[in-house]
Design an enzyme around this catalytic site. Structure first.
Site, PDB file in Angstrom:
ATOM      1  N   ASP A  85      65.184 -11.517 -53.042  1.00 39.39           N
ATOM      2  CA  ASP A  85      64.758 -10.295 -53.697  1.00 39.39           C
ATOM      3  C   ASP A  85      64.606 -10.428 -55.207  1.00 39.39           C
ATOM      4  O   ASP A  85      63.640  -9.955 -55.796  1.00 39.39           O
ATOM      5  CB  ASP A  85      65.827  -9.253 -53.351  1.00 39.39           C
ATOM      6  CG  ASP A  85      65.697  -7.982 -54.102  1.00 39.39           C
ATOM      7  OD1 ASP A  85      64.656  -7.333 -53.934  1.00 39.39           O
ATOM      8  OD2 ASP A  85      66.614  -7.641 -54.857  1.00 39.39           O
ATOM      9  N   ASP A  88      69.424 -12.812 -56.807  1.00 35.15           N
ATOM     10  CA  ASP A  88      70.393 -13.112 -55.754  1.00 35.15           C
ATOM     11  C   ASP A  88      69.662 -13.730 -54.554  1.00 35.15           C
ATOM     12  O   ASP A  88      68.458 -13.968 -54.613  1.00 35.15           O
ATOM     13  CB  ASP A  88      71.150 -11.838 -55.354  1.00 35.15           C
ATOM     14  CG  ASP A  88      70.192 -10.726 -54.941  1.00 35.15           C
ATOM     15  OD1 ASP A  88      68.970 -10.924 -55.014  1.00 35.15           O
ATOM     16  OD2 ASP A  88      70.666  -9.647 -54.531  1.00 35.15           O
ATOM     17  N   TYR A 238      69.793  -1.029 -51.928  1.00 43.46           N
ATOM     18  CA  TYR A 238      68.468  -0.415 -51.773  1.00 43.46           C
ATOM     19  C   TYR A 238      68.580   0.782 -50.844  1.00 43.46           C
ATOM     20  O   TYR A 238      67.896   0.888 -49.839  1.00 43.46           O
ATOM     21  CB  TYR A 238      67.445  -1.441 -51.280  1.00 43.46           C
ATOM     22  CG  TYR A 238      67.094  -2.426 -52.371  1.00 43.46           C
ATOM     23  CD1 TYR A 238      66.239  -2.061 -53.408  1.00 43.46           C
ATOM     24  CD2 TYR A 238      67.654  -3.692 -52.406  1.00 43.46           C
ATOM     25  CE1 TYR A 238      65.940  -2.939 -54.435  1.00 43.46           C
ATOM     26  CE2 TYR A 238      67.367  -4.584 -53.432  1.00 43.46           C
ATOM     27  CZ  TYR A 238      66.507  -4.200 -54.438  1.00 43.46           C
ATOM     28  OH  TYR A 238      66.216  -5.067 -55.460  1.00 43.46           O
ATOM     29  N   GLU A 479      67.162  -9.717 -65.263  1.00 42.78           N
ATOM     30  CA  GLU A 479      66.908 -10.136 -63.879  1.00 42.78           C
ATOM     31  C   GLU A 479      65.448  -9.883 -63.478  1.00 42.78           C
ATOM     32  O   GLU A 479      64.921  -8.799 -63.702  1.00 42.78           O
ATOM     33  CB  GLU A 479      67.843  -9.377 -62.920  1.00 42.78           C
ATOM     34  CG  GLU A 479      67.742  -9.868 -61.482  1.00 42.78           C
ATOM     35  CD  GLU A 479      68.827  -9.281 -60.574  1.00 42.78           C
ATOM     36  OE1 GLU A 479      69.455  -8.276 -60.959  1.00 42.78           O
ATOM     37  OE2 GLU A 479      69.029  -9.841 -59.473  1.00 42.78           O
TER      38      GLU A 479
END
Ligand SMILES: *[C@@H]1O[C@H](CO)[C@@H](O)[C@H](O)[C@H]1NC(C)=O
Ligand SMILES: *[C@@H]1O[C@H](CO)[C@@H](O)[C@H](O)[C@H]1NC(C)=O
Length: 499
Positions: A85, A88, A238, A479
């Site tokens: 994703d 990670d 999510y 990120e």
């Protein structure tokens, strides 16, 4: 004649030289001359760094190797492949599917003009998810929603290649449904089928489209949110905040676009009303969770200039979206940084590039119509929308107060400490020894730049004051994710063709 020089032509020559110099200075200081083609190629390359599963010999980001080769095996299914994703190593199918839908949308709209190499790479990037989604939907009455225990994963700083955290498989079924994740996968399969139909693989396109309609049927027949079905697997990562109704409409809108079957058009028209209580007031978002604005922009294309324009809500809803976003709109609900970037507090601000993508799509659908969007007394033309979307893309590429690009590997100054396990740990080709769960912590905490360039990755981006810390620990800023890059591919494709 040739050699005759008058004082005036001399003046003119000097004037032109001066003009060229000052344009160059302006370009250098304002950074207006971006290489959209270079940024586009890199934005696609990023997806190679996120690949899970067995890598092909054509892999260009060679510091990445095979990983997660047994995903699903403990459950008797092959769920290898797909994308990690973000920084990670979890495969969250809900945002992965959204990224695939938007990536496909961009190629449907602008893929013709990106050149054979970019097109080939983009198709490969899409196929990397669709091959996986075909596996995730291969059993009737089951949709695999996620692979990898997010708590176990987030507790470690490990390369995907030597992960030893639980690769838990999460599924939604008839009894414990997940309409949002299933419908978003259906949308991704329908959108990608249009890409492969347009660009040369009609057989694969057919397979994708058939699966899309089957998965949509499942999503619609067994209604419910995966919040309640797989719970801690997805929340708070999510969590579906906006309900599953928008994904059902979104999938149906894509199926309409891909099949032109009245069944899907009628589904949207009827349920737009039924789902009204879920849709109301949400015309200011577009992202992995909220699809409302996307549904209306997507369908606006089918009603613009037609008698349907006034009997469907799509154009007026899309106009509302524009008025909620544009900086000059008196009714805007969004903020901007002093440097001009669309901004909302929360993590990963550059995920809102998907909003910019939507504005460009709408502007293009309105092209050649006389439509001007009226936000109270302020008129907004399609041309203005395109100008605005360019400003947002240019900000990301370097026209910002930090004078840096937010894309790794683009320009002279870009993020060095990207919050990404694989990029920040040494590659197994230089450090073959296993690095265990906590063995990666020193690399995570180190102030050194990442050893492996995750080329093309666009990070979460600056804070509300345009500042950027370039700090690996600050995941909100540093990120990257697939759903930041996916809409950017389409935007860059458009501006590459016009630069
Ligand atoms: C999912 O869970 C979140 C957090 O608990 C909640 O806010 C949201 O309303 C839930 N969504 C659905 C569709 O149940
Ligand atoms: C809409 O109408 C305008 C003016 O009649 C025409 O030039 C344009 O091609 C039409 N656009 C679409 C999308 O049909």
């Amino acid at each position: 004649m040739k050699n005759r020089k008058t004082p005036f032509s001399h003046f003119l020559k000097n004037f032109i030289v001066l003009l060229v110099i000052s344009i160059k200075i302006a370009a250098a200081t304002k950074g207006i001359l971006h290489d959209y083609g270079d940024a586009l190629s890199k934005s696609i390359l990023f997806f190679e760094g996120q690949r899970s599963g067995k890598l092909p010999s054509t892999q260009r980001l060679t510091w990445r190797k095979d990983s997660a080769l047994r995903d699903g095996f403990d459950y008797g299914v092959d769920l290898t492949g797909g994308y990690y994703d973000a920084g990670d190593n979890v495969k969250f199918n809900f945002p992965m599917a959204f990224s695939t839908t938007v990536l496909s949308w961009g190629i449907i709209e602008y893929g013709k003009s990106i050149g054979p190499t970019n097109l080939k790479d983009a198709l490969e990037a899409i196929r990397w998810s669709t091959d996986y989604f075909l596996k995730a939907t291969s059993i009737n009455g089951v949709v695999f929603a996620q692979v990898g225990d997010p708590n176990g994963d987030h507790n470690c700083w490990q390369r995907p290649e030597d992960m030893d955290t639980p690769r838990t498989v999460y599924a939604v079924t008839e009894k414990s449904p997940g309409s949002e994740v299933s419908a978003e996968i259906a949308a991704a399969l329908a959108a990608s089928s249009m890409v492969f139909r347009a660009f040369g693989d009609r057989f694969y396109a057919k397979v994708l489209l058939q699966r899309a309609s089957k998965v949509f049927e499942f999503a619609d027949k067994y209604r419910g949110s995966y919040n309640n079905s797989i719970g801690a697997g997805t929340c708070p990562f999510y969590c579906d905040f906006s309900g599953y109704q928008d994904e059902l409409l979104w999938a149906s809108a894509w199926l309409h676009k891909a099949t032109r079957s009245p069944v899907y058009w009628n589904y949207v028209s009827q349920n737009m009303k039924n789902f009204e209580s879920f849709i109301e007031g949400s015309m200011s978002e577009f992202g992995w969770d909220a699809k409302h604005a996307g549904i209306n922009v997507l369908l606006s294309k089918f009603v613009v200039n037609q008698s349907l324009e006034y009997t469907t809500p799509f154009l007026s809803n899309a106009d509302k979206f524009v008025c909620n976003v544009m900086p000059e709109s008196p009714s805007k609900s969004w903020g901007y940084t002093p440097g001009g970037l669309l901004y909302k507090s929360g993590m990963c601000n550059l995920q809102h590039t998907s909003m910019t993508f939507l504005l460009l799509a709408y502007a293009r659908y309105l092209k050649n119509t006389n439509r001007v969007i009226q936000c109270d007394h302020v008129a907004i033309t399609p041309k203005r929308l395109i100008h605005f979307t360019k400003s947002q893309v240019d900000y990301i590429l370097g026209d910002n107060p930090m004078k840096m690009s937010y894309m790794v590997g683009y320009g002279n100054k870009f993020p060095q400490r990207v919050h990404h396990r694989g990029s920040s740990l040494p590659s197994i080709s230089t450090h073959p020894e296993h690095i265990d769960c906590k063995g990666g912590t020193p690399y995570f905490l180190s102030n050194s730049p990442n050893p492996n360039l995750l080329i093309g990755a666009v990070v979460g981006g600056p804070k509300s004051d345009d500042s950027f810390a370039d700090d690996r620990i600050d995941a909100g800023q540093s990120e990257p994710t697939t759903y930041v890059n996916a809409p950017l591919v389409g935007l860059l494709a458009y501006f590459k063709a016009r630069s």
